[in-house]
Design a protein around this motif. Structure first.
Motif, short mmCIF file in Angstrom:
data_model
loop_
_atom_site.label_atom_id
_atom_site.label_comp_id
_atom_site.label_asym_id
_atom_site.label_seq_id
_atom_site.Cartn_x
_atom_site.Cartn_y
_atom_site.Cartn_z
N GLY A 119 0.82 -1.20 0.00
CA GLY A 119 0.00 0.00 0.00
C GLY A 119 0.86 1.25 0.00
O GLY A 119 0.58 2.22 -0.73
N GLU A 120 1.92 1.26 0.80
CA GLU A 120 2.85 2.40 0.82
C GLU A 120 3.53 2.57 -0.54
O GLU A 120 3.75 3.69 -1.00
CB GLU A 120 3.91 2.20 1.89
N GLY A 121 3.85 1.45 -1.18
CA GLY A 121 4.46 1.52 -2.52
C GLY A 121 3.53 2.19 -3.51
O GLY A 121 3.95 3.03 -4.31
N TRP A 122 2.23 1.85 -3.46
CA TRP A 122 1.26 2.49 -4.35
C TRP A 122 1.17 3.99 -4.07
O TRP A 122 1.07 4.79 -5.00
CB TRP A 122 -0.11 1.85 -4.23
N GLU A 123 1.21 4.39 -2.79
CA GLU A 123 1.17 5.82 -2.46
C GLU A 123 2.33 6.55 -3.11
O GLU A 123 2.16 7.64 -3.67
CB GLU A 123 1.18 6.02 -0.94
#
Length: 163
Positions: free
Chosen positions: A137-141
Motif C-alpha cells: 500500500g505504501e508503494g502504491w502511495e
C-alpha cells in the motif's frame, strides 16, 4: 499464512479522467512514472494490448542494483476506457509476492470536482499476505505521487525526465 488482504489506495488528481487513464495504459507514458523512488521501468520491457483479454508487461529495475528486477505480466479481464481496467497479474522478483499466485489489480477512474474535471483513482490489489500488504500500500502511495508529478510536469518530471 494465507494471502487474504486486499490493498485499497485512493488519490484525487486535478487532471481529466481520459488523461489519467492514458498515463496508466499507454506504454510510452507508463514507463516514465511507474515504480517507487529508487526504481525505474526498463523501456524495452513495456508493452500493452489495450483491450479485453490483452496482455501487458513491464519490468521495474532497482536504480542502485540493476540485477534486482520485478516483472509484471498481466492480462486485462476488464477494460473500459476511460473508466476502469482489471488485470490478472503474475509478479516475479518481489519477495513479498508468490509468483505462482496471481494477483488482481483493479484501477477505477471516476470524475470528481467542479464540472467533473478532476479524477479520483482507486486502486484495489491483492490478495496479499497480511504481513506485506501495508508495505505494498505504501508503494502504491509513492507511485501515485510520481504519477501526480508526471501529469503536472513537476519535480523529477519538470524537464520531461524520469527518476
Amino acid at each position: 499464512m494465507t494471502a487474504n488482504v486486499m490493498v485499497v489506495v485512493e488519490r484525487q488528481f486535478d487532471f481529466p479522467r481520459e488523461e489519467v487513464f492514458r498515463a496508466w495504459t499507454d506504454p510510452q507514458q507508463l514507463k516514465r512514472w511507474r515504480g517507487s523512488p529508487g526504481w525505474h521501468v526498463e523501456d524495452e520491457t513495456v508493452g500493452g494490448d489495450l483491450k479485453l483479454g490483452g496482455r501487458h508487461t513491464h519490468v521495474k529495475i532497482r536504480d542502485n542494483d540493476p540485477t534486482t528486477r520485478v516483472v509484471t505480466d498481466g492480462v486485462y479481464s476488464e477494460y473500459f476506457e476511460p473508466d476502469v481496467f482489471v488485470s490478472r497479474e503474475r509478479i516475479t522478483g518481489d519477495p513479498g509476492i508468490d509468483p505462482n499466485v496471481p494477483l488482481e489489480l483493479r484501477v477505477e477512474f471516476t470524475n470528481y470536482g467542479r464540472e467533473g474535471k478532476g479524477t479520483l483513482v482507486r486502486i484495489i490489489q491483492g490478495p496479499y499476505d497480511p504481513d506485506v500488504a501495508g508495505w505494498h500500500g505504501e508503494g502504491w502511495e509513492k507511485e501515485l505521487t510520481r504519477l501526480q508529478n508526471f501529469l503536472a510536469g513537476t519535480g523529477e518530471y519538470a524537464n520531461g525526465g524520469r527518476a
